[in-house]
Each structure stands twice: as C-alpha cells, then as structure tokens.
Design an enzyme around this catalytic site. Structure first.
Site, PDB file in Angstrom:
ATOM      1  N   ASP A   3       0.817  -1.213   0.000  1.00 55.03           N
ATOM      2  CA  ASP A   3       0.000   0.000   0.000  1.00 55.03           C
ATOM      3  C   ASP A   3       0.853   1.265   0.000  1.00 55.03           C
ATOM      4  O   ASP A   3       2.073   1.214   0.193  1.00 55.03           O
ATOM      5  CB  ASP A   3      -0.965   0.012   1.208  1.00 55.03           C
ATOM      6  CG  ASP A   3      -0.279  -0.422   2.510  1.00 55.03           C
ATOM      7  OD1 ASP A   3       0.966  -0.358   2.576  1.00 55.03           O
ATOM      8  OD2 ASP A   3      -0.973  -0.811   3.452  1.00 55.03           O
TER       9      ASP A   3
ATOM     10  N   ASP B 286      -7.532  -2.737  14.255  1.00 59.09           N
ATOM     11  CA  ASP B 286      -8.899  -3.062  13.829  1.00 59.09           C
ATOM     12  C   ASP B 286      -8.937  -4.327  12.961  1.00 59.09           C
ATOM     13  O   ASP B 286      -9.954  -4.614  12.329  1.00 59.09           O
ATOM     14  CB  ASP B 286      -9.538  -1.870  13.093  1.00 59.09           C
ATOM     15  CG  ASP B 286      -8.806  -1.492  11.809  1.00 59.09           C
ATOM     16  OD1 ASP B 286      -7.846  -2.194  11.418  1.00 59.09           O
ATOM     17  OD2 ASP B 286      -9.200  -0.487  11.174  1.00 59.09           O
TER      18      ASP B 286
ATOM     19  N   HIS C 240      -7.077  -4.979  10.289  1.00 58.55           N
ATOM     20  CA  HIS C 240      -6.842  -4.822   8.848  1.00 58.55           C
ATOM     21  C   HIS C 240      -5.526  -5.445   8.415  1.00 58.55           C
ATOM     22  O   HIS C 240      -4.573  -5.528   9.182  1.00 58.55           O
ATOM     23  CB  HIS C 240      -6.935  -3.344   8.413  1.00 58.55           C
ATOM     24  CG  HIS C 240      -5.820  -2.460   8.886  1.00 58.55           C
ATOM     25  ND1 HIS C 240      -5.996  -1.119   9.132  1.00 58.55           N
ATOM     26  CD2 HIS C 240      -4.505  -2.704   9.156  1.00 58.55           C
ATOM     27  CE1 HIS C 240      -4.847  -0.590   9.515  1.00 58.55           C
ATOM     28  NE2 HIS C 240      -3.928  -1.529   9.551  1.00 58.55           N
TER      29      HIS C 240
ATOM     30  N   GLU D 110      -9.684  -1.973   5.591  1.00 58.29           N
ATOM     31  CA  GLU D 110     -10.349  -1.648   6.851  1.00 58.29           C
ATOM     32  C   GLU D 110     -11.630  -2.471   7.018  1.00 58.29           C
ATOM     33  O   GLU D 110     -12.093  -3.097   6.055  1.00 58.29           O
ATOM     34  CB  GLU D 110     -10.683  -0.151   6.865  1.00 58.29           C
ATOM     35  CG  GLU D 110      -9.480   0.767   6.669  1.00 58.29           C
ATOM     36  CD  GLU D 110      -8.557   0.834   7.882  1.00 58.29           C
ATOM     37  OE1 GLU D 110      -8.496  -0.122   8.676  1.00 58.29           O
ATOM     38  OE2 GLU D 110      -7.880   1.872   8.042  1.00 58.29           O
TER      39      GLU D 110
HETATM   40  P1  PGA Z   1       2.170  -1.163  12.728  1.00 57.07           P
HETATM   41  O1  PGA Z   1       0.981  -1.155  11.641  1.00 57.07           O
HETATM   42  O2  PGA Z   1       3.132  -2.218  12.269  1.00 57.07           O
HETATM   43  O3  PGA Z   1       2.773   0.211  12.662  1.00 57.07           O
HETATM   44  O4  PGA Z   1       1.555  -1.501  14.022  1.00 57.07           O
HETATM   45  C1  PGA Z   1       0.434  -2.370  11.253  1.00 57.07           C
HETATM   46  C2  PGA Z   1      -0.713  -2.149  10.301  1.00 57.07           C
HETATM   47  O5  PGA Z   1      -1.456  -1.168  10.472  1.00 57.07           O
HETATM   48  O6  PGA Z   1      -0.884  -2.959   9.378  1.00 57.07           O
END
Ligand code: PGA
Length: 252
Positions: free
Chosen positions: A56, A125, A127, A132
C-alpha cells in the site's frame, strides 16, 4: 518475531532467487528488515533477482515525503540490499488515473508470476494492508478510506492527526489471498485482540485478517504479548515443537 520472519523470507529467497515478495510497512516489520539487511551484509543473502510489490501507499502523498511508504522502504530495506531498482514496485499515490493504476498493478503482479510470499502486519482493527473493516474479502487493489482508528494510530508518525492522509491505495484482500504463502507479524499487547479475532474468531469482512483462515499456507509470527489472549496458544506452541521434531527427524 523479527528473526523468525527474516528466516522464513531468507529461506524463500534461497530456494528461489527470483522470488516475488509482497512487502509491508509500519513499525512491525522494521526488525525483520534489519535482520534481512544483516543477513545480506554478513551471510551473503542475495536479493539481486528478487522482485517486490508493496502492499500500500498513502494517496496524494509525494513519494519523497518522509512518511511515504516509498521513503520507508528505501530507508529501511531497498537502499541497504542489492535489489535492482526496476524490480521494485510500490503503489503510486500520485497516479492521475487511480483506477487504471490499480488495474495495472494487479496485472504487473500477475505478469511477474504472482506473489510467492506476502509479508503482512495487522492493524488494531484487524486490517491487512489498508483493508479496513467492511472491505470485501474479494477486494482487489483500489483506493480505500482509512478508518478513524488507523488515522489515530498513524498520527504518531505525522506529528498530528490532521497531517495523516485519509486515503490510500492498497492491495485488496483478494489480491493478498492469491499469494502462495502469507506471513503475518504482530507484536505487543495492543495487537492481542486483533490477533485473537483474526485467528480464532469467525471469518468476516469486519476483521479482514480473518480471511487468512481460508489460505492454504499461512504463518502467523507473534511475540508473547500479541499471543497472550489466544485460547489455544499452548496447542499452537505444541504444534510448532512437533513440527520442529518432525523436520529434524526427516531432515527437511
Ligand atoms: P504497525 O501497523 O506495524 O505500525 O503496528 C500495522 C498495520 O497497520 O498494518
């Protein structure tokens, strides 16, 4: 966690030097990238034939912005490994024709032979990528609106919520599910609930990581804290021990 994940990726690349890797950003894979860089410098881990596709990128954030995923990947991995620049692909958040770009990204993955291994983090959450809650489990690469919780979680990198982009281009759940192997990483107690819901909860678009339950080859690498609320964690540890014993016995 980072060492285990790096070993899985290194094994993939050593067994197939022209592997196609799907890569992730965020704080979670940082240690894994550090370990891969160390293995490249000290153990000759060779990425010269590897192709990469990132999951992404923020929409309308210049690639040169310090918080773009372009910057993240070059600073933490690409500038320190021996990838060919032409073998690196990251969604273009500045693309004029977003829909066309997304279709082309899917096509490029397909023309490369598909993803051999996709590395994933998980959001609080649930994802994967920026898929999302509510993202179709069949979704493809597209523009996605970030959830409020994700914007809040990422504000720490931007020096404030206001600065966080609200949209991102992300591979879809369907895109991710077509990778031959998935490796999902999670660390810290803040991720325990998302890990539990994705592994032991029902398969639902409300927790897009739960789609992994349908994939034939997934490894979830967690630290003790992220695993702390898993109901069957003792069993998972036992399965791992048995697999190691079996491997030692048959010499794989
Ligand atoms: P993080 O993000 O590794 O900074 O916790 C993970 C994500 O949102 O996929």
């Amino acid at each position: 966690m980072s060492r285990t994940a790096a070993l899985i990726i290194a094994k993939q690349v050593r067994s197939k030097p022209a592997s196609v890797l799907g890569l992730a950003t965020g704080s979670t894979p940082l240690g894994t990238y550090k370990e891969l860089v160390r293995m490249h410098a000290k153990e000759g881990l060779d990425f010269s034939e590897v192709r990469t596709f990132n999951l992404d990128e923020y929409f309308r954030l210049n690639p040169s912005h310090p918080q773009s995923y372009h910057t993240f990947m070059f600073e933490n991995l690409f500038n320190r490994m021996n990838l060919k620049p032409g073998n690196i692909a990251i969604p273009d958040g500045m693309a004029e024709n977003v829909e066309g770009f997304c279709m082309d990204y899917e096509l490029r993955i397909r023309l490369a032979g598909g993803l051999d291994l996709q590395l994933l983090g998980i959001g609080r959450d649930g994802h994967i990528g920026f898929n999302e809650p509510g993202s179709s489990l069949g979704s493809r690469t597209r523009l996605k609106t970030l959830a409020e919780e994700t914007v809040r979680d990422n504000a720490r990198f931007f020096g404030g919520k206001k600065e966080v982009p609200r949209l991102a281009i992300t591979m879809g759940v369907g895109t991710i599910m077509e990778a031959r192997k998935l490796v999902m990483l999670a660390s810290g107690v803040g991720k325990a609930d998302a890990v539990k819901r994705s592994i032991e909860g029902p398969i639902t678009a409300q927790v897009t990581a739960s789609a992994l339950q349908l994939h034939p080859s997934v490894t979830v690498v967690v630290d003790e804290e992220a695993a702390s609320t898993l109901r069957h964690r003792r069993y998972y540890a036992y399965v791992e021990k048995m697999a190691e014993e079996y491997e030692a016995e048959v010499g794989i």
